[in-house]
Structure formats: C-alpha cells, structure tokens
Design an enzyme around this catalytic site. Structure first.
Site, PDB file in Angstrom:
ATOM      1  N   ARG A  34       0.829  -1.222   0.000  1.00  0.00           N
ATOM      2  CA  ARG A  34       0.000   0.000   0.000  1.00  0.00           C
ATOM      3  C   ARG A  34       0.864   1.274   0.000  1.00  0.00           C
ATOM      4  NH1 ARG A  34      -2.739   3.467   3.622  1.00  0.00           N
ATOM      5  NH2 ARG A  34      -4.821   4.047   2.926  1.00  0.00           N
TER       6      ARG A  34
ATOM      7  N   ARG B 299      -2.692  -8.692  10.920  1.00  0.00           N
ATOM      8  CA  ARG B 299      -1.974  -8.516   9.655  1.00  0.00           C
ATOM      9  C   ARG B 299      -0.630  -7.851   9.934  1.00  0.00           C
ATOM     10  NH1 ARG B 299      -5.946  -7.453   5.265  1.00  0.00           N
ATOM     11  NH2 ARG B 299      -4.157  -6.708   4.129  1.00  0.00           N
TER      12      ARG B 299
ATOM     13  N   ASP C  95     -14.010   3.314  -0.822  1.00  0.00           N
ATOM     14  CA  ASP C  95     -14.574   2.762   0.415  1.00  0.00           C
ATOM     15  C   ASP C  95     -15.690   3.642   0.991  1.00  0.00           C
ATOM     16  OD1 ASP C  95     -12.769   0.721   0.235  1.00  0.00           O
ATOM     17  OD2 ASP C  95     -11.679   1.188   2.082  1.00  0.00           O
TER      18      ASP C  95
ATOM     19  N   ALA D 186      -9.226  -1.823  -3.243  1.00  0.00           N
ATOM     20  CA  ALA D 186      -8.430  -0.890  -4.045  1.00  0.00           C
ATOM     21  C   ALA D 186      -8.876  -0.940  -5.517  1.00  0.00           C
ATOM     22  CB  ALA D 186      -6.951  -1.225  -3.916  1.00  0.00           C
TER      23      ALA D 186
HETATM   24  C1  LIG Z   1      -4.249   3.729   7.169  1.00  0.00           C
HETATM   25  C2  LIG Z   1      -4.857   2.705   6.250  1.00  0.00           C
HETATM   26  C3  LIG Z   1      -4.199   1.498   6.038  1.00  0.00           C
HETATM   27  C4  LIG Z   1      -4.780   0.536   5.205  1.00  0.00           C
HETATM   28  N1  LIG Z   1      -4.119  -0.637   5.000  1.00  0.00           N
HETATM   29  C5  LIG Z   1      -4.669  -1.582   4.214  1.00  0.00           C
HETATM   30  C6  LIG Z   1      -4.011  -2.814   3.988  1.00  0.00           C
HETATM   31  O1  LIG Z   1      -2.929  -3.051   4.488  1.00  0.00           O
HETATM   32  N2  LIG Z   1      -4.633  -3.737   3.199  1.00  0.00           N
HETATM   33  C7  LIG Z   1      -5.853  -3.487   2.619  1.00  0.00           C
HETATM   34  O2  LIG Z   1      -6.382  -4.357   1.910  1.00  0.00           O
HETATM   35  N3  LIG Z   1      -6.484  -2.308   2.792  1.00  0.00           N
HETATM   36  C8  LIG Z   1      -5.925  -1.356   3.569  1.00  0.00           C
HETATM   37  N4  LIG Z   1      -6.576  -0.172   3.747  1.00  0.00           N
HETATM   38  C9  LIG Z   1      -7.831   0.048   3.017  1.00  0.00           C
HETATM   39  C10 LIG Z   1      -7.536   0.270   1.531  1.00  0.00           C
HETATM   40  O3  LIG Z   1      -6.496   1.195   1.371  1.00  0.00           O
HETATM   41  C11 LIG Z   1      -8.803   0.732   0.815  1.00  0.00           C
HETATM   42  O4  LIG Z   1      -9.799  -0.261   1.015  1.00  0.00           O
HETATM   43  C12 LIG Z   1      -8.673   0.907  -0.680  1.00  0.00           C
HETATM   44  O5  LIG Z   1      -7.408   1.265  -1.086  1.00  0.00           O
HETATM   45  C13 LIG Z   1      -9.670   1.959  -1.179  1.00  0.00           C
HETATM   46  O6  LIG Z   1      -9.163   3.205  -0.794  1.00  0.00           O
HETATM   47  P1  LIG Z   1      -9.981   4.527  -0.520  1.00  0.00           P
HETATM   48  O7  LIG Z   1      -9.190   5.623  -1.146  1.00  0.00           O
HETATM   49  O8  LIG Z   1     -11.398   4.404  -0.902  1.00  0.00           O
HETATM   50  O9  LIG Z   1      -9.970   4.631   1.069  1.00  0.00           O
HETATM   51  P2  LIG Z   1      -8.760   4.915   2.078  1.00  0.00           P
HETATM   52  O10 LIG Z   1      -7.517   4.260   1.635  1.00  0.00           O
HETATM   53  O11 LIG Z   1      -9.291   4.581   3.414  1.00  0.00           O
HETATM   54  O12 LIG Z   1      -8.541   6.498   1.973  1.00  0.00           O
HETATM   55  C14 LIG Z   1      -9.449   7.448   2.516  1.00  0.00           C
HETATM   56  C15 LIG Z   1      -8.652   8.696   2.851  1.00  0.00           C
HETATM   57  O13 LIG Z   1      -9.545   9.754   3.192  1.00  0.00           O
HETATM   58  C16 LIG Z   1      -8.984  10.475   4.268  1.00  0.00           C
HETATM   59  N5  LIG Z   1     -10.077  11.169   4.967  1.00  0.00           N
HETATM   60  C17 LIG Z   1     -11.075  10.601   5.677  1.00  0.00           C
HETATM   61  N6  LIG Z   1     -11.907  11.545   6.152  1.00  0.00           N
HETATM   62  C18 LIG Z   1     -11.418  12.731   5.741  1.00  0.00           C
HETATM   63  C19 LIG Z   1     -11.847  14.070   5.918  1.00  0.00           C
HETATM   64  N7  LIG Z   1     -12.937  14.360   6.636  1.00  0.00           N
HETATM   65  N8  LIG Z   1     -11.137  15.066   5.351  1.00  0.00           N
HETATM   66  C20 LIG Z   1     -10.011  14.782   4.618  1.00  0.00           C
HETATM   67  N9  LIG Z   1      -9.547  13.515   4.422  1.00  0.00           N
HETATM   68  C21 LIG Z   1     -10.248  12.503   4.971  1.00  0.00           C
HETATM   69  C22 LIG Z   1      -8.316   9.402   5.123  1.00  0.00           C
HETATM   70  O14 LIG Z   1      -7.327   9.933   5.966  1.00  0.00           O
HETATM   71  C23 LIG Z   1      -7.744   8.476   4.054  1.00  0.00           C
HETATM   72  O15 LIG Z   1      -6.425   8.832   3.692  1.00  0.00           O
HETATM   73  C24 LIG Z   1      -6.038   0.801   4.582  1.00  0.00           C
HETATM   74  C25 LIG Z   1      -6.697   2.022   4.794  1.00  0.00           C
HETATM   75  C26 LIG Z   1      -6.123   2.964   5.623  1.00  0.00           C
HETATM   76  C27 LIG Z   1      -6.840   4.298   5.841  1.00  0.00           C
END
Ligand SMILES: Cc1cc2nc3c(=O)[nH]c(=O)nc-3n(C[C@H](O)[C@H](O)[C@H](O)COP(=O)(O)OP(=O)(O)OC[C@H]3O[C@@H](n4cnc5c(N)ncnc54)[C@H](O)[C@@H]3O)c2cc1C
Length: 479
Positions: free
Chosen positions: A144, A208, A332, A345
């Site tokens: 990641r 994990r 997500d 992802a």
């Molecule tokens: C810290 C972390 C570690 C992860 N590690 C894994 C892993 O090891 N394996 C796995 O399968 N999945 C992991 N995931 C989940 C995975 O990254 C996601 O399911 C996938 O990549 C889809 O990503 P996304 O951008 O929809 O959500 P996310 O990756 O959760 O990103 C959402 C982002 O929005 C930001 N955010 C939230 N609320 C606000 C707000 N009010 N204002 C501004 N910013 C905000 C958060 O800080 C975050 O960076 C992790 C998620 C996080 C947050």
C-alpha cells in the site's frame, strides 16, 4: 465544504528529457472544477483520471503527510488497464508489484495443492479479437505505501500537489463537484444518505503484518519453511482451518502474514490498532494443530507492526450522490469490502476512472447527471462483488476438508470481474443510462455476471438463510 477555490491545473510540465510522451494525452480543458477529499488510492487515482479528462483538480487529505501505513492489497486487471494509460506508472507498476505463486494448506501447514500462479478464470469462449486485445488476467499484489507513493509522484508530475493536514467537517453542494473519497466511516454519507452507515461486527478479526524480509530470514527455519520458489517467483501459502485461515507471503523484500480468527468481543475496525506478538500467540495457542514454526514468524515481527483489525459489515448502499448531484462518493466511502476480499483498491480505482469519464460525457453544464449516471453504472457491479465476498468466504471455510482435486478455495473470480473496462463502459453506456434516469427508458447494466438479473440483497437475508441451512444460489455465470 463551502466555496473552496479550485485553482487552474498548471500547464503540463515537460519532463527534463524534453519528451512529453511520459504523460498520457490530456483532453482539452473541460472547465469543470473538482475538489477531491481523501488521499487514499481512490482519491489519488480520481485526481489523475480527472486531470487526464481535462478537469481542474484540487485534492485534500486530513493526515499530515502521505500514508505509509498498511501492508498490502491486490489490484486486478480491470484497474491495471487504467494504470496502463500512464506510461511511467505502467512501468512502475510492473516494478513494484508482484504476482505470487499460491499453495493451499491445511491449518496444520500440510500442503493440499500448488504452488501455482494465481490465475483468474479466463473467458470461456474468447474470440480472436479478445485474445489479441485483452491482457492476461492477473492479480497484482501491491504494498500500500509503495502504491500511494507511485500515485503521488505521478500527481506531482502533472502539477497537482496533495494538500495534507486539511480535514472536511461538513459537505455542501456549492462547488462544481466534490468527490468524496473519504474512506470507511467518512463524513460524506451524511450528505448522500443523510446519516452514517451502520456497521456491525461479523464475528471475525484479522491480524496482519508486513516487515522487511531480512528480519524474518535471520531465522533459518523460516527461510526453510517459507522458501523462495525454485523459479524465483514470490510465493504465498494459504492455510485453511475451521473458522480460521492464514496467509504467509514472501516477496523479494517483504514477509507478510495474516491470520483471520473468530472474535465476538473486543477489537477495533481501525488501521491504527496495533498489538504485540504475544497477543497473537494467545490466539494461535488455541488453534488445533497450529505448527510451532508459524509462531516464529509472528515472534519475529518488529514492534508496532501487527494490525488487529475487526471485520465489520455495512449493507450495500445504493445512493452515492447528494440530492443536488454535486457531491459523489467513491471508493470505500461508497462501498466497503473486507480487507481480504481483494476488491477494495480495485473498485476504488474503477470508480475513479468511471466518474472522470462520466464527467467527460456530461460536460460542465450537466455535472449532476454525471454523478447520477456514474452511480447507476457502478452500484450493481459493486454490490455483486460485495455479495461475492461473502460467498467466497463461505467457499474457503467449506474447502477445509476438500481433496486437492475438489478444491476451488480461491472462490469465484470470473471473467466478468477482470475483463471489465470502466472507462469504455462509461463512455458506451452514458447516454443510455442517462435516458433511463431522465425519461424512464429501459436500461440494463451488463458489467455484472452474465445471465444474472440484479436483485437487491442484504446481509440479514443471507444470515437468516444460513441459519435455516439454505445455500446461497447465484443465478447466471459468476465463474
Ligand atoms: C491507514 C490505512 C491502512 C490501510 N491498510 C490496508 C491494507 O494493508 N490492506 C488493505 O487491503 N487495505 C488497507 N486499507 C484500506 C484500503 O487502502 C482501501 O480499502 C482501498 O485502497 C480503497 O481506498 P480509498 O481511497 O477508498 O480509502 P482509504 O484508503 O481509506 O482512503 C481514505 C482517505 O480519506 C482520508 N479522509 C477521511 N476523512 C477525511 C476528511 N474528513 N477530510 C479529509 N480527508 C479525509 C483518510 O485519511 C484516508 O487517507 C487501509 C486504509 C487505511 C486508511
């Protein structure tokens, strides 16, 4: 998020070599200004795809800096296809990802089958054109943090800098468009659904961890038990037990392990909830037949590297847009997957491609239609994949006592999943879906399993069927 100015995206910078071929072709300015909330994979890739489509982008993230958290996730061909439009990322993706060979084991470590490449199911009747044009179905394993770095570096190359340390506290409809990529439990559902999405525990948690390979290989027994493949390929062992399963993965530079275990009590759905090896060892102590060497891998994990993540379920939510259509959720924030489903992802990236393409089709005067059409084109597909996550978990648990010839422990991962091209799909179906929404003309998505007519479903129904001993029957071709 009221009246945040969205600056013009700076002109495309020339790389030092003076060649512009490092960047994909950008469509002419659309005059659409977009604020993206969240610097996860979905938000970062949406920023890139929106830039490629000529939209102006600003992206903010509440964390103080780029995320270096998390171990790994899988990305499948449907999303990689979109990365390949970006020459430098196409090359970097091959360099930083790996494709493990997988072997299946009992929870005692005894091998059932493999190792073999992690193959997705090919199209049953591919025509010649398919064979020429479509890449081989693959699942890429990504770290990641490395994936985030790759996306952020590419954003910098097009002149977009993620603004860290900025948190959205409330969403409003007074921008051209806000793309809410604020992840699980984000605030955006208040403007799309009017409430937070309730989450409930499913009775399992997952430990994990991922750490530098060198540190694991100080222990020669681990090198022997989790060897590199003779052909040099990275390997993953998947161990299946009653109500537990574990994964041990060895790549060129990292050792990774996961253990999914029943947990009806404590635990947090949080990527910042850490435990020490001793806590995990209390769990492995009650797994019948768990071999000692696997504990050595857990004990070798450096301090502060083991997540204990409680698996929660949220029902599929069909509405991802605000009433006025000026806020849309992606990734997500719109749909949750369990970390072991392998889809979080990938679906976040598919969303990113789809919303950028829908905006291209709609133009500045029809932005609310773009978000509604995007929602229409994406929801049923994602909901089918969420259902598949539940089904595949069942298949894995049923595979515990299967003979090697009977195993399909990976579950169903059919061609309908990886063959999909979200950009082409949005462009080809935009007008039809729009007429359906505006005038009630008939329209049916075909990015779901062939022969399956989408039916809304809930986890409650699935659980009560399970209690009554009913199997989940999937009509159509899910394989
Ligand atoms: C810290 C972390 C570690 C992860 N590690 C894994 C892993 O090891 N394996 C796995 O399968 N999945 C992991 N995931 C989940 C995975 O990254 C996601 O399911 C996938 O990549 C889809 O990503 P996304 O951008 O929809 O959500 P996310 O990756 O959760 O990103 C959402 C982002 O929005 C930001 N955010 C939230 N609320 C606000 C707000 N009010 N204002 C501004 N910013 C905000 C958060 O800080 C975050 O960076 C992790 C998620 C996080 C947050």
């Amino acid at each position: 998020m009221p009246s945040l100015p969205v600056p013009e995206t700076p002109a495309q910078p020339l790389p030092e070599s003076g060649l512009v071929c490092d960047l994909p072709e950008r469509l002419p300015e659309s005059q659409i200004s977009i604020l993206i909330v969240g610097g996860g994979v979905a938000g970062l890739f949406a920023a890139l795809e929106c830039w490629r489509k000529g939209h102006n982008v600003r992206i903010i993230e509440r964390s103080p800096s780029r995320s270096v958290s998390g171990d790994g996730f899988s990305i499948s061909t449907s999303a990689i296809r979109a990365l390949q439009k970006w020459p430098q990322m196409a090359e970097e993706n091959e360099r930083i990802s790996y494709e493990p060979w997988v072997s299946w084991h009992k929870i005692t470590g005894e091998m059932i089958s493999g190792p073999a490449p992690f193959q997705l199911n090919q199209s049953k009747n591919p025509d010649q054109k398919d064979l020429e044009e479509k890449p081989v179905p693959k699942v890429y394993r990504h770290s990641r943090p490395k994936m985030h770095k790759m996306l952020c570096d590419q954003l910098e190359r097009v002149g977009i800098i993620v603004e860290y340390g900025k948190q959205v506290v409330e969403y409003y409809e007074d921008a051209d468009l806000v793309i809410a990529a604020d992840g699980v439990g984000g605030k955006s559902s208040r403007i799309t659904l009017g409430r937070e999405v309730p989450a409930r525990p499913i009775g399992y948690s997952i430990y994990r961890a991922s750490y530098p390979l060198d540190q694991a290989l100080c222990d020669l027994i681990l090198d022997e038990k989790l060897p590199v493949m003779e052909n040099g390929m990275p390997s993953s062992q998947i161990w299946l037990g009653e109500d537990v399963h574990a994964v041990f993965g060895r790549s060129a530079d990292e050792m990774t392990w996961y253990l999914t275990y029943p947990n009806h009590e404590q635990g947090k759905e949080s990527w910042s909830h850490w435990v020490e090896p001793e806590t995990v060892l209390k769990t492995t102590a009650i797994i019948k037949g768990w071999p000692k060497f696997a504990n050595r891998l857990i004990q070798a994990t450096p301090k502060g590297r083991i997540h204990d993540f409680k698996l929660m379920w949220r029902e599929p939510q069909p509405c991802w847009t605000s009433a006025g259509g000026r806020v849309v959720q992606i990734g997500d924030a719109a749909h949750t997957f369990h970390p072991s489903s392998g889809q979080g992802a990938t679906q976040g990236m598919e969303d990113a491609v789809s919303i950028a393409a829908c905006l291209q089709m709609a133009g500045k005067d029809n932005i609310p239609w773009a978000t509604r059409v995007h929602n229409k084109l994406r929801f049923e597909r994602v909901s089918c994949l969420q259902l598949l996550g539940v089904v595949n978990q069942e298949i894995r648990h049923r595979s515990v006592n299967a003979q090697p010839s009977q195993t399909k422990p990976i579950g169903l991962l059919g061609a309908w999943i990886w063959e999909h091209d979200p950009e082409q799909y949005a462009i080809e179906n935009y007008d039809k879906a729009m007429k359906h929404l505006a005038d009630g003309c008939s329209f049916q998505n075909n990015n779901t399993p062939h022969g399956y007519s989408y039916r809304p479903w809930t986890l409650d129904e699935l659980l009560s069927d399970k209690e009554m001993g009913k199997k989940i029957v999937l009509e159509g071709d899910w394989e």
